[in-house]
Motif scaffolding. Structure first.
Motif, PDB file in Angstrom:
ATOM      1  N   ARG A 194       0.665   2.461  -1.927  1.00 39.65           N
ATOM      2  CA  ARG A 194      -0.102   3.477  -1.357  1.00 39.65           C
ATOM      3  C   ARG A 194      -0.634   3.207   0.070  1.00 39.65           C
ATOM      4  NH1 ARG A 194      -4.732   4.575   1.256  1.00 39.65           N
ATOM      5  NH2 ARG A 194      -4.623   6.945   1.193  1.00 39.65           N
TER       6      ARG A 194
ATOM      7  N   GLN B  53     -15.195  -1.929  -5.167  1.00 39.48           N
ATOM      8  CA  GLN B  53     -15.325  -0.738  -4.326  1.00 39.48           C
ATOM      9  C   GLN B  53     -15.089   0.572  -5.015  1.00 39.48           C
ATOM     10  OE1 GLN B  53     -16.515  -0.184  -1.400  1.00 39.48           O
ATOM     11  NE2 GLN B  53     -16.071   1.910  -1.002  1.00 39.48           N
TER      12      GLN B  53
ATOM     13  N   GLY C 101      -4.660  -5.207  -2.977  1.00 40.14           N
ATOM     14  CA  GLY C 101      -5.656  -4.545  -2.593  1.00 40.14           C
ATOM     15  C   GLY C 101      -5.374  -3.283  -1.883  1.00 40.14           C
TER      16      GLY C 101
HETATM   17  C1  LIG Z   1     -11.293  -0.396  -0.037  1.00 42.08           C
HETATM   18  C2  LIG Z   1      -9.846  -0.841   0.478  1.00 42.08           C
HETATM   19  C3  LIG Z   1      -8.851   0.234   0.310  1.00 42.08           C
HETATM   20  C4  LIG Z   1      -7.699  -0.437   0.878  1.00 42.08           C
HETATM   21  N1  LIG Z   1      -6.619   0.452   0.800  1.00 42.08           N
HETATM   22  C5  LIG Z   1      -5.423   0.073   1.266  1.00 42.08           C
HETATM   23  C6  LIG Z   1      -4.193   0.838   1.084  1.00 42.08           C
HETATM   24  O1  LIG Z   1      -4.301   2.082   0.333  1.00 42.08           O
HETATM   25  N2  LIG Z   1      -2.899   0.487   1.246  1.00 42.08           N
HETATM   26  C7  LIG Z   1      -2.744  -0.757   1.881  1.00 42.08           C
HETATM   27  O2  LIG Z   1      -1.514  -1.201   2.196  1.00 42.08           O
HETATM   28  N3  LIG Z   1      -3.807  -1.581   2.199  1.00 42.08           N
HETATM   29  C8  LIG Z   1      -5.140  -1.264   1.718  1.00 42.08           C
HETATM   30  N4  LIG Z   1      -6.216  -1.998   2.006  1.00 42.08           N
HETATM   31  C9  LIG Z   1      -5.965  -3.207   3.165  1.00 42.08           C
HETATM   32  C10 LIG Z   1      -5.279  -4.402   2.190  1.00 42.08           C
HETATM   33  O3  LIG Z   1      -6.246  -4.568   0.926  1.00 42.08           O
HETATM   34  C11 LIG Z   1      -5.249  -5.740   2.996  1.00 42.08           C
HETATM   35  O4  LIG Z   1      -4.174  -5.374   3.861  1.00 42.08           O
HETATM   36  C12 LIG Z   1      -4.943  -6.897   2.359  1.00 42.08           C
HETATM   37  O5  LIG Z   1      -4.658  -8.045   3.140  1.00 42.08           O
HETATM   38  C13 LIG Z   1      -3.951  -6.694   1.284  1.00 42.08           C
HETATM   39  O6  LIG Z   1      -3.677  -7.963   0.657  1.00 42.08           O
HETATM   40  P1  LIG Z   1      -2.788  -8.118  -0.701  1.00 42.08           P
HETATM   41  O7  LIG Z   1      -1.272  -7.298  -0.331  1.00 42.08           O
HETATM   42  O8  LIG Z   1      -2.496  -9.325  -0.954  1.00 42.08           O
HETATM   43  O9  LIG Z   1      -3.582  -7.553  -1.811  1.00 42.08           O
HETATM   44  C14 LIG Z   1      -7.459  -1.531   1.672  1.00 42.08           C
HETATM   45  C15 LIG Z   1      -8.425  -2.352   1.618  1.00 42.08           C
HETATM   46  C16 LIG Z   1      -9.673  -2.007   1.018  1.00 42.08           C
HETATM   47  C17 LIG Z   1     -10.959  -3.169   1.231  1.00 42.08           C
END
Ligand SMILES: Cc1cc2nc3c(=O)[nH]c(=O)nc-3n(C[C@H](O)[C@H](O)[C@H](O)COP(=O)(O)O)c2cc1C
Length: 216
Positions: free
Chosen positions: A139, A48, A13
């Protein structure tokens, strides 16, 4: 076919879902077998940023994405994030290479900490222990010392860190050009052939004899 035949691809995400989807498209086009998995946060970001609903049901996701990218039967399989029976959960049947694109700082930290708490983290852990290519496209901005230390730790453990940082020296005209700049670097690291944009110094290499070696 040169390069890996089977590749695990994960979306998490972080912002940058257009990169991930384009990598998937290119891998399918390059006739690779793709094992795809994504996090719930990736589903939120896909909606999104790309107005794309990534289904929660793996079978439905496999059908939808295969249709979207023209994958043939069996070429693309989507696995649930808790599917511990998925092939990439074990070193005995790991893919030849793996990319996480985009990669959150959360997932990056979990891999650096060896958590293996879901299929994405476990598959990445397997790649490191099996010493197979693991390409991360993290990112965030700015980066904290925790992010930087995690990246250094993973680079030392054998992962390749590919920040989504497109260059402007090819005069990109569109968003697609910027996306392809990054995706080209990801495919290069996966050793998957592609023709996404020009290569540095292309056309400059003299294929003739070296100066001074030409016969009269
Ligand atoms: C629209 C959106 C953009 C996001 N952008 C980032 C990003 O660029 N980098 C990041 O580390 N987390 C970002 N996040 C937060 C992560 O999605 C969040 O920390 C999530 O728990 C990560 O879970 P995952 O690693 O299992 O996908 C973003 C969330 C949303 C909704």
């Amino acid at each position: 076919m040169t390069g890996p035949r089977t590749i695990t691809l994960a979306f998490t995400g972080a912002s940058g879902m257009p990169y991930g989807l384009r990598v998937l498209e290119c891998l399918v086009k390059a006739e690779r077998r793709v094992w795809l998995t994504y996090s719930p946060a990736a589903q939120v970001v896909a909606k999104q940023e790309c107005d794309l609903v990534l289904p929660t049901q793996p079978r439905e996701a496999t059908r939808l994405l295969s249709q979207r990218y023209g994958a043939r039967e069996g070429q693309l399989t989507v696995f649930g994030r808790e599917d511990w029976m998925a092939p990439m959960a074990s070193g005995s049947n790991a893919a030849e290479a793996m990319a996480i694109c985009p990669c959150t700082m959360g997932t990056l930290g979990a891999i650096a900490g060896g958590l293996a708490d879901n299929l994405i983290e476990r598959a990445a852990d397997v790649m490191l222990k099996e010493r197979r290519p693991l390409v991360l496209v993290p990112r965030e901005t700015p980066l904290s010392t925790i992010h930087l230390e995690n990246m250094l730790k993973l680079a030392r453990a054998g992962a390749t860190i590919v920040p989504p940082a497109p260059g402007f020296y090819d005069h990109p005209q569109t968003l697609a050009d910027l996306v392809d700049f990054v995706v080209a670097r990801v495919l290069d690291q996966l050793h998957v052939p592609h023709e996404l944009g020009p290569r540095w110094g292309e056309g400059r290499g003299d294929t003739g004899p070296l100066p001074g070696t030409q016969s009269a």
